[in-house]
Design a protein around this motif. Structure first.
Motif, PDB file in Angstrom:
ATOM      1  N   HIS A   1       3.753 -10.200   6.638  1.00 14.22           N
ATOM      2  CA  HIS A   1       4.383 -10.914   7.464  1.00 14.22           C
ATOM      3  C   HIS A   1       5.819 -10.072   7.884  1.00 14.22           C
ATOM      4  O   HIS A   1       6.321 -10.156   9.115  1.00 14.22           O
ATOM      5  CB  HIS A   1       5.014 -12.166   6.818  1.00 14.22           C
ATOM      6  N   TYR A   2       6.228  -9.330   7.205  1.00 12.34           N
ATOM      7  CA  TYR A   2       7.577  -8.627   7.657  1.00 12.34           C
ATOM      8  C   TYR A   2       7.381  -7.100   7.806  1.00 12.34           C
ATOM      9  O   TYR A   2       8.270  -6.643   8.464  1.00 12.34           O
ATOM     10  CB  TYR A   2       8.275  -8.474   6.336  1.00 12.34           C
ATOM     11  N   SER A   3       6.197  -6.599   7.391  1.00 13.76           N
ATOM     12  CA  SER A   3       5.883  -5.028   8.020  1.00 13.76           C
ATOM     13  C   SER A   3       4.403  -4.920   8.076  1.00 13.76           C
ATOM     14  O   SER A   3       3.852  -5.576   8.791  1.00 13.76           O
ATOM     15  CB  SER A   3       6.592  -4.419   6.662  1.00 13.76           C
ATOM     16  N   CYS A   4       3.876  -4.013   7.487  1.00 11.39           N
ATOM     17  CA  CYS A   4       2.395  -3.653   7.607  1.00 11.39           C
ATOM     18  C   CYS A   4       1.837  -3.145   6.408  1.00 11.39           C
ATOM     19  O   CYS A   4       2.547  -2.265   5.563  1.00 11.39           O
ATOM     20  CB  CYS A   4       2.214  -3.225   9.095  1.00 11.39           C
ATOM     21  N   LEU A   5       0.501  -3.465   6.267  1.00 10.32           N
ATOM     22  CA  LEU A   5      -0.120  -2.611   4.877  1.00 10.32           C
ATOM     23  C   LEU A   5      -0.178  -1.055   5.233  1.00 10.32           C
ATOM     24  O   LEU A   5      -0.552  -0.423   4.066  1.00 10.32           O
ATOM     25  CB  LEU A   5      -1.408  -3.371   4.535  1.00 10.32           C
ATOM     26  N   GLU A   6      -0.206  -0.737   6.342  1.00 13.15           N
ATOM     27  CA  GLU A   6      -0.263   0.848   6.704  1.00 13.15           C
ATOM     28  C   GLU A   6       1.061   1.584   5.940  1.00 13.15           C
ATOM     29  O   GLU A   6       0.799   2.959   5.988  1.00 13.15           O
ATOM     30  CB  GLU A   6      -0.720   1.223   8.008  1.00 13.15           C
ATOM     31  N   LEU A   7       2.151   0.992   5.862  1.00 13.97           N
ATOM     32  CA  LEU A   7       3.348   1.769   5.579  1.00 13.97           C
ATOM     33  C   LEU A   7       3.077   2.033   3.978  1.00 13.97           C
ATOM     34  O   LEU A   7       2.232   1.343   3.135  1.00 13.97           O
ATOM     35  CB  LEU A   7       4.306   0.892   5.916  1.00 13.97           C
ATOM     36  N   PRO A   8       3.858   2.857   3.513  1.00 17.01           N
ATOM     37  CA  PRO A   8       3.820   3.372   2.143  1.00 17.01           C
ATOM     38  C   PRO A   8       3.824   2.324   1.311  1.00 17.01           C
ATOM     39  O   PRO A   8       2.943   2.045   0.169  1.00 17.01           O
ATOM     40  CB  PRO A   8       5.034   4.396   1.743  1.00 17.01           C
ATOM     41  N   GLU A   9       4.671   1.271   1.311  1.00 18.36           N
ATOM     42  CA  GLU A   9       4.808   0.248   0.365  1.00 18.36           C
ATOM     43  C   GLU A   9       3.145  -0.544   0.149  1.00 18.36           C
ATOM     44  O   GLU A   9       2.851  -0.632  -0.902  1.00 18.36           O
ATOM     45  CB  GLU A   9       5.796  -0.958   0.620  1.00 18.36           C
ATOM     46  N   GLY A  10       2.904  -0.867   1.379  1.00 21.67           N
ATOM     47  CA  GLY A  10       1.408  -1.657   1.684  1.00 21.67           C
ATOM     48  C   GLY A  10       0.486  -0.942   0.963  1.00 21.67           C
ATOM     49  O   GLY A  10      -0.489  -1.316   0.251  1.00 21.67           O
ATOM     50  N   LYS A  11       0.421   0.407   1.178  1.00 21.12           N
ATOM     51  CA  LYS A  11      -0.503   1.211   0.614  1.00 21.12           C
ATOM     52  C   LYS A  11      -0.456   1.405  -0.865  1.00 21.12           C
ATOM     53  O   LYS A  11      -1.696   1.173  -1.503  1.00 21.12           O
ATOM     54  CB  LYS A  11      -0.549   2.728   1.198  1.00 21.12           C
ATOM     55  N   ALA A  12       0.701   1.483  -1.460  1.00 20.22           N
ATOM     56  CA  ALA A  12       0.853   1.648  -3.031  1.00 20.22           C
ATOM     57  C   ALA A  12       0.389   0.061  -3.515  1.00 20.22           C
ATOM     58  O   ALA A  12      -0.251   0.023  -4.763  1.00 20.22           O
ATOM     59  CB  ALA A  12       2.227   1.810  -3.265  1.00 20.22           C
ATOM     60  N   VAL A  13       0.621  -0.965  -2.851  1.00 20.70           N
ATOM     61  CA  VAL A  13       0.122  -2.252  -3.450  1.00 20.70           C
ATOM     62  C   VAL A  13      -1.261  -2.395  -3.448  1.00 20.70           C
ATOM     63  O   VAL A  13      -1.879  -2.594  -4.533  1.00 20.70           O
ATOM     64  CB  VAL A  13       0.631  -3.455  -2.655  1.00 20.70           C
ATOM     65  N   ILE A  14      -1.858  -1.860  -2.310  1.00 20.38           N
ATOM     66  CA  ILE A  14      -3.475  -1.663  -2.154  1.00 20.38           C
ATOM     67  C   ILE A  14      -4.213  -1.178  -3.122  1.00 20.38           C
ATOM     68  O   ILE A  14      -4.786  -1.382  -3.997  1.00 20.38           O
ATOM     69  CB  ILE A  14      -3.912  -1.365  -0.964  1.00 20.38           C
TER      70      ILE A  14
END
Ligand code: FNR
Length: 303
Positions: free
Chosen positions: A281-294
């Motif tokens: 909702h706020y950013s995208c899963l391609e950024l470092p945080e999203g990738k780290a969560v995945i």
């Protein structure tokens, strides 16, 4: 259980687990629904007290798979939502949990093919006799309050007729999601059709649909006449929307969510799913945080 003038966390599959419900309550939700749990799944469970973290768990027999986890702190406000197409199964499921929760609710709005093909969720909307059978069976046999959550039907007249039939079963409240079965989440909720239901019934009607900010609450109450409001996506994106003092940052909410997931030993898959929904909702899963969560495989990785 009092259903008037309440802020309600909506049921959300894979989101509405114990840590998320406690998070919403910390920010001001008065009533918190669990994710929908299918009766067949719950009927395979046994009740266990988890002495280590202080929770009450319903665990699939012969496994450590926790299907529903709750705790004393939420006993007066947690609503257990059942996915069902059968009165006896619904009752047996409700009897398993009724001493550990504040109320039980039947999902009559889910349009997903999994639910509808099993005769559950929105499939019930076209079977008023079955709705009557399920709700009266629960009412006759439980001391716990019983409610249900519906969507709008094709015409306002049909919705009001169904709502009246539901009221006659003796339910304590009715939640109305202001969309019809074919509607998409981006379609605006039809508050005027919820207003028709509110004026036709005496029991509390809980408005659901398109409440994103705390400021929306009063506006929606006056547009619909409903005294209580239920929030799904607005709470998922930032659970502090329940706070009358205004939202805190999404970063702070996310940290608090992970803290609670660790404290309550939440399932890693559901934790990741909820975090991903927040991040998208706020950013995208391609950024470092999203990738780290995945990539995370444990709570320690997520933390
Ligand atoms: C839902 N919804 C939903 N409804 C229900 O009765 N039982 C459920 O388990 C779920 N699961 C679920 C998961 C997720 C991720 C979302 C976004 C929604 C529907 C939800 O409770 C609500 O009716 C709608 O989302 C409309 O409310 P909002 O989002 O406009 O506040």
């Amino acid at each position: 259980m009092e259903y008037r003038n309440k802020l309600v966390l909506a049921p959300m599959v894979r989101v509405g687990t114990l840590p998320f419900r406690l998070l919403a309550a910390q920010y001001g939700a008065d009533i918190t629904y669990c994710e929908e749990i299918i009766d067949h799944k719950m009927l395979k469970c046994e009740r266990r007290i988890n002495e280590v973290i202080g929770s009450t768990d319903f665990v699939e027999k012969g496994t450590n798979n926790v299907v529903f986890r709750t705790c004393d702190e939420e006993k007066d406000r947690v609503v257990f939502q059942i996915g069902t197409s059968d009165a006896v199964r619904a009752l047996t499921t409700a009897q398993l949990v009724c001493n550990d929760v504040a109320a039980v609710d039947i999902n009559m709005g889910c349009p997903k093919s999994f639910s509808v093909s099993g005769g559950m969720g929105a499939a019930l909307l076209s079977k008023p006799e079955l709705i009557h059978d399920i709700l009266t069976t629960l009412k006759r046999n439980l001391n716990t309050p019983v409610t249900c959550k519906i969507r709008l039907l094709k015409s306002p007249h049909d919705t009001v007729e169904l709502a009246r039939r539901i009221e006659k079963t003796g339910v304590s409240a009715l939640a109305v999601h202001g969309r019809k079965v074919p509607d998409r989440p981006r379609d605006p909720a039809k508050w005027n059709e919820i207003a028709d239901v509110v004026s036709a019934l005496s029991i509390p009607v809980i408005e659901n649909g398109d409440v994103f900010e705390n400021d929306d609450v009063e506006r929606i109450k006056s547009a619909t006449g409903a005294s209580s409001v239920m929030v799904a996506r607005g709470a998922l994106w930032n659970a502090s929307m329940f706070s009358p003092e205004g939202k805190v940052s999404y970063e702070a909410v996310k940290r608090e969510y992970i803290r609670k997931c660790i404290l309550w030993d939440n399932d890693i898959k559901s934790t990741k799913h909820t975090l991903k929904e927040m991040i998208i909702h706020y950013s995208c899963l391609e950024l470092p945080e999203g990738k780290a969560v995945i990539k995370s495989e444990s709570m320690a990785d997520l933390a």
